[in-house]
Design a protein around this motif. Structure first.
Motif: not given
Length: 388
Positions: A29-43
C-alpha cells in the motif's frame, strides 16, 4: 541552560486517541494509505471525527503532506501544522508541538502521525546511498571515507567505546534484546509475537558491525501510527482516560552530530538524552524513582543502556545490570526490536495503553511513564501521566 519552571506545559494537554495499521514487512500500500488508516483509527479511538481536527504534526521525513492527508481523511480547515526534523528524534517532539499548539490556543485537536514503507520502500538501515551537496552531506564526509556508511556502523563506534570504558563485553547488550522480545512474544500486534529469545540466541546471532549483532538491531517495518492530542478539559469528556502530557522536551547537545558524535567530551554517552532528561525532571517535578515504566527508543540495544544512565536510573556503565535485574518495566510492547520500527510513535501509543490499563504487558497502577525518542541525533522525550 536556564532552569525550567515546573508549570511550563504540564497538565494542559493530553493524548486521547491512538491508532495504527498492521505492522508488516510488505504492506503493498502507499504510505498515504497507511497514514490515513492510522489517523482514522486514532480519531475513532478518541471518539472524535475528522471535522474536529484543526492541527497536524509529523516528521520532516514523512512523505504524506498534511493537506493531502487531510483531504484523504476528510479533515477540514487547519489552523496549525508543523514538522520535526532528525528522524526518530522527532517522535516525542510531535506530541510536544501538538501540546504547545493546544496550550496556546492556536489549535483544539491535533493529530500526530508517521507512516512509511521502511521495509519494502526506503530502507534506512541501508545507510548513505548518495551524498548530497549540502551542509548535512558535507558533515558526513568526515566518516564516510572510513567505511562508516550505515546507522549500525555509526552506533558500533559508540558501543565499542562504551564496552572499553566500563570493561564490559557485547553480551551485556543481550539483556535489552531478551527483554524486548519477551514482551513482544505476548503482544499480538508485534512482528515477533510468540517468539521470545534467550541470551544464548542473542550471542549466537551474526555480527552486523562489531560489537553489534543482528539481535541488537531494530526491525524494518511497513506501517503507520497516529495520536490525537487535545486539552485536558476536553479530554475528560472523551471515552478513554486521558494520558496527561506531564512534561515534554527537545534536546540537542553542544556540538551535536547525527549519530556520529565520536568527538565529544564523553564518547561513551548520549549528551542529547541528558539535555532532555534535565528538562523533563525539572518540568515535571518527578525523579527516576517516580517512573512506573519506561518506553526507551531501542533502534540499537546499546543506546537503551546509555539512556538509562543519562536519565539517572543507574550509574555509568550499570545499564546492563539494571536491565538484567528487571528493575523497571521497559518497552512493554516489545519495542522497535520486537513490535515494530515506527520511528518511536508506537512507543508513545504503548505509554498511553499503560496509563489506560490496557497494555498486554500491563504494569499495575502505572501513573507515570517516560517515553524517549531517537538517540544519537537531536531528540525529544515525554512524561505521560494518569489524570488526577
Amino acid at each position: 541552560m536556564s532552569a525550567r519552571r515546573p508549570d511550563a506545559l504540564g497538565g494542559r494537554a493530553a493524548v486521547v486517541g491512538i491508532g495504527a495499521t498492521a505492522f508488516t514487512k510488505d504492506s503493498g500500500r502507499s504510505e498515504l494509505a497507511l497514514a490515513a488508516e492510522a489517523v482514522r483509527a486514532a480519531l475513532a479511538d478518541a471518539g472524535l471525527g475528522p471535522g474536529d481536527v484543526d492541527g497536524m504534526v509529523t516528521f520532516s521525513m514523512d512523505t504524506s503532506p498534511e493537506i493531502t492527508l487531510a483531504r484523504a481523511v476528510g479533515i477540514g480547515e487547519l489552523s496549525f501544522f508543523s514538522r520535526v526534523h532528525y528522524g526518530g528524534g522527532a517522535a516525542c517532539a510531535t506530541v510536544q508541538q501538538a501540546a504547545l499548539a493546544v496550550a496556546s490556543g492556536v489549535a483544539e485537536v491535533v493529530v500526530c502521525y508517521r507512516a512509511f514503507n521502511e521495509r519494502s520502500g526506503r530502507r534506512f538501515g541501508a545507510g548513505v546511498q548518495h551524498r548530497q551537496p549540502s551542509a548535512e552531506g558535507v558533515a558526513l564526509g568526515w566518516v564516510l571515507p572510513f567505511g562508516l556508511l550505515t546507522p549500525a556502523s555509526w552506533v558500533a563506534m559508540t558501543a565499542r567505546r562504551y564496552l572499553h570504558t566500563y570493561g564490559l563485553t557485547p553480551e551485556v547488550f543481550g539483556h535489552v534484546a531478551v527483554a524486548g522480545r519477551r514482551h513482544a512474544a505476548r503482544n499480538p500486534a508485534a512482528h515477533f509475537h510468540g517468539r521470545p529469545i534467550t541470551l544464548a540466541d542473542h550471542a549466537a546471532s551474526r555480527w552486523i558491525a562489531e560489537p553489534l549483532r543482528l539481535l541488537d538491531c531494530c526491525q524494518e517495518t511497513d506501517g503507520g501510527q497516529a495520536l490525537v492530542v487535545t486539552s485536558l478539559e476536553r479530554a475528560r469528556t472523551l471515552p478513554h482516560p486521558p494520558a496527561v502530557i506531564t512534561a515534554a522536551a527537545q534536546g540537542a547537545a553542544r556540538g551535536q552530530e547525527q549519530m556520529t558524535g565520536f568527538y565529544g567530551d564523553e564518547p561513551a554517552g548520549l549528551p542529547e538524552a541528558g539535555v532532555v532528561a534535565r528538562q523533563l525532571w525539572a518540568g515535571s517535578g518527578l525523579r527516576p524513582a517516580d517512573v512506573d515504566a519506561a518506553i526507551l527508543y531501542d533502534h540499537f540495544t546499546p543506546y537503551v543502556l546509555l539512556q538509562l544512565e543519562e536519565f539517572g536510573f543507574c550509574g555509568p556503565g550499570e545499564g546492563g545490570a539494571f536491565v538484567a535485574a528487571d528493575a523497571l518495566p521497559l518497552n512493554t510492547h516489545g519495542g522497535q526490536l520486537g513490535e515494530a520500527y515506527l520511528h518511536g510513535m508506537n512507543g508513545i501509543a504503548e505509554a498511553v495503553r499503560l496509563l489506560r490499563g490496557t497494555s498486554v504487558n500491563q504494569v499495575p497502577g502505572a501513573r507515570h511513564v517516560l517515553v524517549t525518542a531517537g538517540t544519537g541525533v537531536p531528540t525529544s522525550g515525554l512524561i505521560l501521566g494518569a489524570d488526577g
